[in-house]
Design an enzyme around this catalytic site. Structure first.
Site, mmCIF file in Angstrom:
data_model
loop_
_atom_site.group_PDB
_atom_site.id
_atom_site.type_symbol
_atom_site.label_atom_id
_atom_site.label_comp_id
_atom_site.label_asym_id
_atom_site.label_seq_id
_atom_site.Cartn_x
_atom_site.Cartn_y
_atom_site.Cartn_z
ATOM 1 N N LYS A 268 0.795 -1.290 0.020
ATOM 2 C CA LYS A 268 0.123 0.025 -0.108
ATOM 3 C C LYS A 268 0.904 1.143 -0.025
ATOM 4 O O LYS A 268 1.752 1.528 0.960
ATOM 5 C CB LYS A 268 -0.750 -0.101 1.092
ATOM 6 N N LYS A 280 -10.140 12.428 8.480
ATOM 7 C CA LYS A 280 -9.978 11.928 9.767
ATOM 8 C C LYS A 280 -9.962 13.071 11.090
ATOM 9 O O LYS A 280 -9.789 14.401 10.484
ATOM 10 C CB LYS A 280 -8.226 11.599 9.685
ATOM 11 N N ASP A 291 1.539 6.053 5.574
ATOM 12 C CA ASP A 291 0.351 5.211 5.157
ATOM 13 C C ASP A 291 1.086 4.572 3.869
ATOM 14 O O ASP A 291 0.236 3.804 3.177
ATOM 15 C CB ASP A 291 -0.742 5.849 5.014
ATOM 16 N N ASP A 350 -12.174 6.848 3.764
ATOM 17 C CA ASP A 350 -11.344 6.478 4.638
ATOM 18 C C ASP A 350 -10.539 5.083 4.481
ATOM 19 O O ASP A 350 -9.679 4.691 4.991
ATOM 20 C CB ASP A 350 -11.504 6.967 6.177
ATOM 21 N N ARG A 354 -7.782 -0.495 0.872
ATOM 22 C CA ARG A 354 -8.480 -1.945 0.302
ATOM 23 C C ARG A 354 -8.969 -1.622 -0.946
ATOM 24 O O ARG A 354 -8.871 -2.667 -1.789
ATOM 25 C CB ARG A 354 -9.489 -2.402 1.160
HETATM 26 N N1 BES Z 1 -4.595 3.997 6.988
HETATM 27 C C1 BES Z 1 -5.643 3.865 7.612
HETATM 28 C C2 BES Z 1 -5.363 2.786 8.829
HETATM 29 C C3 BES Z 1 -4.529 3.117 9.821
HETATM 30 C C4 BES Z 1 -5.013 3.786 11.053
HETATM 31 C C5 BES Z 1 -3.046 3.089 9.708
HETATM 32 C C6 BES Z 1 -4.050 3.850 12.269
HETATM 33 C C7 BES Z 1 -2.253 3.317 10.804
HETATM 34 C C8 BES Z 1 -2.596 3.861 11.962
HETATM 35 C C9 BES Z 1 -6.775 3.399 7.025
HETATM 36 O O1 BES Z 1 -6.889 3.768 5.619
HETATM 37 C C10 BES Z 1 -7.858 3.764 7.570
HETATM 38 O O2 BES Z 1 -8.321 4.944 7.664
HETATM 39 N N2 BES Z 1 -8.819 2.535 8.017
HETATM 40 C C11 BES Z 1 -10.072 3.068 8.588
HETATM 41 C C12 BES Z 1 -11.074 2.057 7.981
HETATM 42 C C13 BES Z 1 -12.620 2.357 8.567
HETATM 43 C C14 BES Z 1 -12.982 3.697 8.015
HETATM 44 C C15 BES Z 1 -13.530 1.134 8.001
HETATM 45 C C16 BES Z 1 -9.753 2.758 10.194
HETATM 46 O O3 BES Z 1 -8.810 1.754 10.447
HETATM 47 O O4 BES Z 1 -10.332 3.520 10.873
HETATM 48 ZN ZN ZN Z 2 -5.152 4.385 4.749
HETATM 49 ZN ZN ZN Z 3 -7.795 5.623 5.502
#
Ligand code: BES
Ligand code: ZN
Ligand code: ZN
Length: 502
Positions: A268, A280, A291, A350, A354
């Site tokens: 990624k 966020k 990321d 967010d 995926r």
């Molecule tokens: N990049 C984030 C995940 C992440 C969170 C990586 C904290 C490192 C530290 C990812 O793209 C994300 O935002 N995921 C969301 C998914 C949710 C919206 C289903 C999350 O984990 O809150």
């Molecule tokens: Zn992310």
């Molecule tokens: Zn994200």
């Protein structure tokens, strides 16, 4: 840091300090005791008799040796109980010793694998010394402009093979460990870089630079026009809100003459994840420059595979983009038609990782791969489930999972498997599209894995969620706080074992 291996006595090595180990249950191993000449031996024995040396884990002593011009000091590091001294602890002990030497502003340090008093091959200890010291001494300094003269670096590590029988193995192990450590530092540098200095185009340039220096790696960069032509609409959807153009980076390492099926590694490459329209919270958002840690790990791995001349064909795929809110940004409720043809309803912008990985995984299938491994900072839920230092693993192939578990035991990068049972797939079904990109709060890491699974086809596939360990909040012996480079050593170890485990 210059690293050299030679046959000879550590107390004649002409380094500013020599490193020795002590243990709770063996305060001065026999081999070390024999190697220490009169003044140094007397000093250490006095400290032991006086009760100063206890051999506790991470205990540290600097001992000055009178009348010893060749090696004026000994750095004595505690490792706790002898049978608990695994490779990870040994790397940590070397890192600690090197950190001490640097804080004393020393120039050089020497170690002797045979004097550690452990029942471990000299070559493995030499590798642990190189990795521990290089990884532990890492600092990210390109943006520090003031007081640069205080940024002291340890200039030299001398590995002394005392009995000389294994000098060739020691030399080879040290060289290979240096290659691996360099790859980890490369990944850390990319991750530490702020997003204004590490855009998708910058990442692509890094890949091109790697290829320019290595004949066995060929790099191909797909721009947005090419992505459109191919139909990578999930990746293009994520990138729409950003002024930075996306890149799809393809690294092809050919370490064989034959036409073996490649191992495809997918990382990624989100150079900044603001969350997009599903923005966020501001607190800690700066961490989202990390990321792209999965992409950096894949790039470092391909680079090291080439330098180690591994007899494999390895493809690295890195979808690289920003995730930003903007007038053209994709929105919750939008439906994207992925490269595979499956449609996805966007619940949260967010959950973008995926989406870009879906197109990359489907693209990976065009290589008819022997295996596919993706690495991604994919879900905050993984931190909730497993903590900050553990990789979450899911996948379709027992043998491939086994290979990763086995590699992780060597490298100390902890991973834990999570299940992909059918019920998880129920929660990512959409009412109006084939899939939705969020499966609700329960089992957030697993439903993300289930989503990816839909794009992996029938090829052996494993997903590694590195959201926790990619960024370290507190100094560890081999990982100063900040970018860890997690995944690089794990993937390289898996590749080095590949043939043996087939
Ligand atoms: N990049 C984030 C995940 C992440 C969170 C990586 C904290 C490192 C530290 C990812 O793209 C994300 O935002 N995921 C969301 C998914 C949710 C919206 C289903 C999350 O984990 O809150
Ligand atoms: Zn992310
Ligand atoms: Zn994200």
């Amino acid at each position: 840091m210059k690293i050299s291996s030679e046959q000879g006595k550590i107390m004649k090595s002409r380094a500013d300090a020599a490193v020795f180990f002590c243990y709770e249950d063996d305060l001065l191993p026999n081999a070390a005791s024999v190697a220490l000449n009169e003044p140094s031996g007397i000093m250490i024995r006095k400290m032991i008799d006086g009760g100063d040396v206890k051999g506790k884990d991470r205990e540290l002593h600097v001992i000055y040796i009178p009348d010893s011009p060749a090696v004026p000091r000994i750095i004595l590091v505690g490792l706790g109980k002898k049978k608990e001294a695994d490779l990870e602890k040994i790397r940590g002990a070397f890192a600690l010793a090197a950190g001490k030497a640097r804080s004393l502003k020393l120039r050089s340090i020497s170690v002797s694998p045979e004097l550690c008093g452990l029942d471990v091959e000299a070559a493995s200890i030499a590798a642990a010394a190189v990795e521990g010291m290089k990884l532990g001494l890492y600092q990210f300094t390109p943006f520090k402009t003031e007081e640069r003269e205080n940024l002291h670096e340890l200039a030299e590590l001398v590995i002394c093979s005392e009995n000389g029988t294994s000098i060739e193995e020691v030399k080879k192990a040290a060289k290979e460990a240096e290659i691996v450590a360099e790859a980890v530092l490369f990944a850390r540098n990319l991750v530490s870089m702020p997003s204004n200095e590490m855009t998708p185009r910058d990442m692509a340039n890094e890949a091109l630079d790697i290829a320019k220096k290595r004949k066995s790696i060929h790099v191909n960069i797909l721009d947005e026009n090419k992505m459109k032509e191919l139909g990578m609409n999930a990746l293009l959807g994520v990138t729409r809100g950003s002024r930075e153009e996306a890149r799809f980076i393809i690294m092809d390492y050919h370490g064989t003459k034959g036409k073996e099926r490649p191992i495809v590694l997918i990382g990624k490459g989100l150079t900044f994840d603001s969350g997009g329209i599903s923005l966020k919270p501001a607190e800690n958002m700066e961490e989202m420059k990390t990321d792209m840690a999965g992409g950096a790990a894949v790039m470092g791995t391909v680079m090291a595979a080439a330098d180690l001349k591994l007899p494999l064909r390895i493809i690295g795929l890195i979808p690289a983009t920003e995730n930003m809110p903007g007038g053209l940004a994709y929105k919750p409720g939008d439906i994207l038609k992925t490269l595979s043809g499956l449609t996805v309803e966007v619940i949260s912008t967010d959950a973008e990782g995926r989406l870009i990985l879906a197109d990359a995984l489907y693209y990976a299938q065009s290589y008819k791969p022997a295996a596919m491994v993706d690495v991604a900072t994919l879900t905050g839920a993984c931190i909730v489930a497993l903590g900050e230092s553990v990789i979450g693993m899911m996948g379709t192939d027992e043998k491939l999972k086994q290979k990763l578990k086995y590699a992780s035991e060597t490298t100390g990068e902890k991973l834990w498997e999570l299940p992909l049972w059918p019920e998880y797939f129920e929660s990512i079904k959409s009412d109006i599209a084939d899939l939705k990109n969020v499966g609700g709060r329960p089992a957030g890491t697993i439903t993300a894995g289930a989503f990816l699974r839909k794009f992996a086809g029938d090829y052996p596939w494993v997903h590694l969620d590195i959201a926790g360990p990619a960024w370290v909040k507190k100094d560890q012996p081999c990982i100063p706080k900040g970018a860890s480079g997690v995944g690089v050593r794990l993937l390289i170890q898996m590749l080095r074992n590949w043939e043996r485990m087939d």
